[in-house]
Design a protein around this motif. Structure first.
Motif, mmCIF file in Angstrom:
data_model
loop_
_atom_site.group_PDB
_atom_site.id
_atom_site.type_symbol
_atom_site.label_atom_id
_atom_site.label_comp_id
_atom_site.label_asym_id
_atom_site.label_seq_id
_atom_site.Cartn_x
_atom_site.Cartn_y
_atom_site.Cartn_z
ATOM 1 N N SER A 68 0.852 -1.192 0.000
ATOM 2 C CA SER A 68 0.000 0.000 0.000
ATOM 3 C C SER A 68 0.887 1.241 0.000
ATOM 4 O O SER A 68 2.074 1.174 0.374
ATOM 5 C CB SER A 68 -0.892 0.007 1.235
ATOM 6 O OG SER A 68 -0.102 0.198 2.404
ATOM 7 N N PRO A 69 0.367 2.390 -0.428
ATOM 8 C CA PRO A 69 1.162 3.627 -0.373
ATOM 9 C C PRO A 69 1.724 3.892 1.026
ATOM 10 O O PRO A 69 2.863 4.367 1.161
ATOM 11 C CB PRO A 69 0.162 4.706 -0.797
ATOM 12 C CG PRO A 69 -0.791 3.978 -1.694
ATOM 13 C CD PRO A 69 -0.937 2.618 -1.075
ATOM 14 N N ALA A 70 0.951 3.573 2.051
ATOM 15 C CA ALA A 70 1.429 3.780 3.420
ATOM 16 C C ALA A 70 2.611 2.870 3.726
ATOM 17 O O ALA A 70 3.591 3.287 4.366
ATOM 18 C CB ALA A 70 0.294 3.531 4.410
ATOM 19 N N GLN A 71 2.534 1.627 3.283
ATOM 20 C CA GLN A 71 3.641 0.689 3.516
ATOM 21 C C GLN A 71 4.893 1.125 2.758
ATOM 22 O O GLN A 71 6.011 1.037 3.273
ATOM 23 C CB GLN A 71 3.224 -0.720 3.093
ATOM 24 C CG GLN A 71 2.197 -1.366 4.008
ATOM 25 C CD GLN A 71 1.695 -2.688 3.466
ATOM 26 O OE1 GLN A 71 1.419 -2.819 2.263
ATOM 27 N NE2 GLN A 71 1.556 -3.672 4.347
ATOM 28 N N GLN A 72 4.721 1.589 1.530
ATOM 29 C CA GLN A 72 5.865 2.085 0.756
ATOM 30 C C GLN A 72 6.509 3.282 1.438
ATOM 31 O O GLN A 72 7.738 3.415 1.470
ATOM 32 C CB GLN A 72 5.420 2.445 -0.659
ATOM 33 C CG GLN A 72 5.014 1.253 -1.504
ATOM 34 C CD GLN A 72 4.538 1.667 -2.881
ATOM 35 O OE1 GLN A 72 4.446 2.853 -3.200
ATOM 36 N NE2 GLN A 72 4.211 0.678 -3.719
#
Length: 284
Positions: free
Chosen positions: A40-44
């Motif tokens: 997810s963008p948050a994980q990236q």
């Protein structure tokens, strides 16, 4: 600022040295990016250095591949040789292999004889200068264990690799070999070959190739001349093979083989002839 996509060339270079196959390296890089984009963008955003994350993931995929490779090799027909790469494999600069001594055919053959853990520890630390702490995260070992693995790999290389003469001298020997091969001059070929020279051919069970190594300068010379006699019109083209002077074999305008050389003491000590069409894709 570098983006994850900018790391593609680095990943290709790492994976090729770990696997000895450009096709497999490309598959590994594709899988690595698939895992990145699955985040997810948050994980990236939580990953401080995407390049390091990508290299770690690609190296782990390569390690798994190496562990299963020996089983696959048992089903491989004939001798297996690393996939040769030309000076510029592919049109995209991001796909190019950086050619140095760590991709010479002689070097890759020694790497292939190592255990998967030795190969990963040596390539990541000695070639790409990752710390042993970083290597340990890939290998699942302690940094001290990875240090020992790299040391063992260095000993293998020190005992297997012959000192290479300057590239200009290698090119002269290969050029003289080409001329003697084209003229079917057995005496000249014998003079250019070390008495204990080895020729290893890889047809992959797809095309004909010597099923076992040919040993001895005279035997290799006779084999080369016999090939030329069976294929009238055979053409030999000087090309850079894995950063070293080599030959491309063409017949009827089609590339049918790539030959890599190890030159020692102004003579050819080893030859690797790749004929498996699946390994010649970058040369077509």
């Amino acid at each position: 600022m570098r983006t994850p996509e900018d790391e593609r060339r680095q990943l290709i270079n790492v994976a090729y040295r770990l696997l000895g196959s450009l096709a497999d390296a490309e598959d590994v890089v594709q899988e690595t990016y698939a895992r990145w984009f699955a985040l997810s963008p948050a994980q990236q955003a939580e990953i401080d250095v995407p390049g390091a994350w990508l290299t770690k993931v690609a190296s782990r995929i390569c390690l798994d591949h190496l562990r299963s490779a020996r089983v696959r090799r048992e089903r491989y027909v004939g001798e297996w040789i690393p996939e040769p790469v030309p000076s510029l494999p592919g049109d995209d600069p991001a796909d190019r292999i950086t050619l140095d001594e760590s991709v010479s055919m002689a070097f890759l053959v020694v790497l292939d004889a190592m255990t998967p853990a030795e190969r990963v520890a040596f390539v990541l630390h000695d070639v790409f200068r990752y710390s042993f702490a970083e290597v340990a995260e890939v290998a699942g070992r302690t940094p001290a264990a990875c240090r020992q693995l790299a040391s063992s790999a260095r000993r293998r290389i020190a005992t297997s690799a012959a000192p290479a003469p300057p590239v200009s001298e290698q090119a002269r020997v290969v050029r003289d070999f080409k001329r003697a091969w084209e003229s079917k001059d057995i005496a000249a070929l014998v003079g250019l070959l070390d008495p204990d020279a080895h020729l290893i051919a890889d047809g992959g069970g797809v095309v004909s190739a010597a099923p076992r190594p040919i040993v001895g300068g005279a035997e290799v010379a006779r084999y080369a001349v016999a090939l030329a006699e069976r294929a009238p019109g055979l053409q030999l083209v000087e090309r850079t093979v894995n950063g070293q002077p080599g030959l491309v074999v063409q017949w009827g305008g089609v590339t049918t083989g790539v030959v890599a050389f190890e030159v020692a003491g102004a003579r050819v000590s080893r030859m690797w002839a790749v004929r498996n069409p699946e390994k010649l894709r970058p040369w077509l």
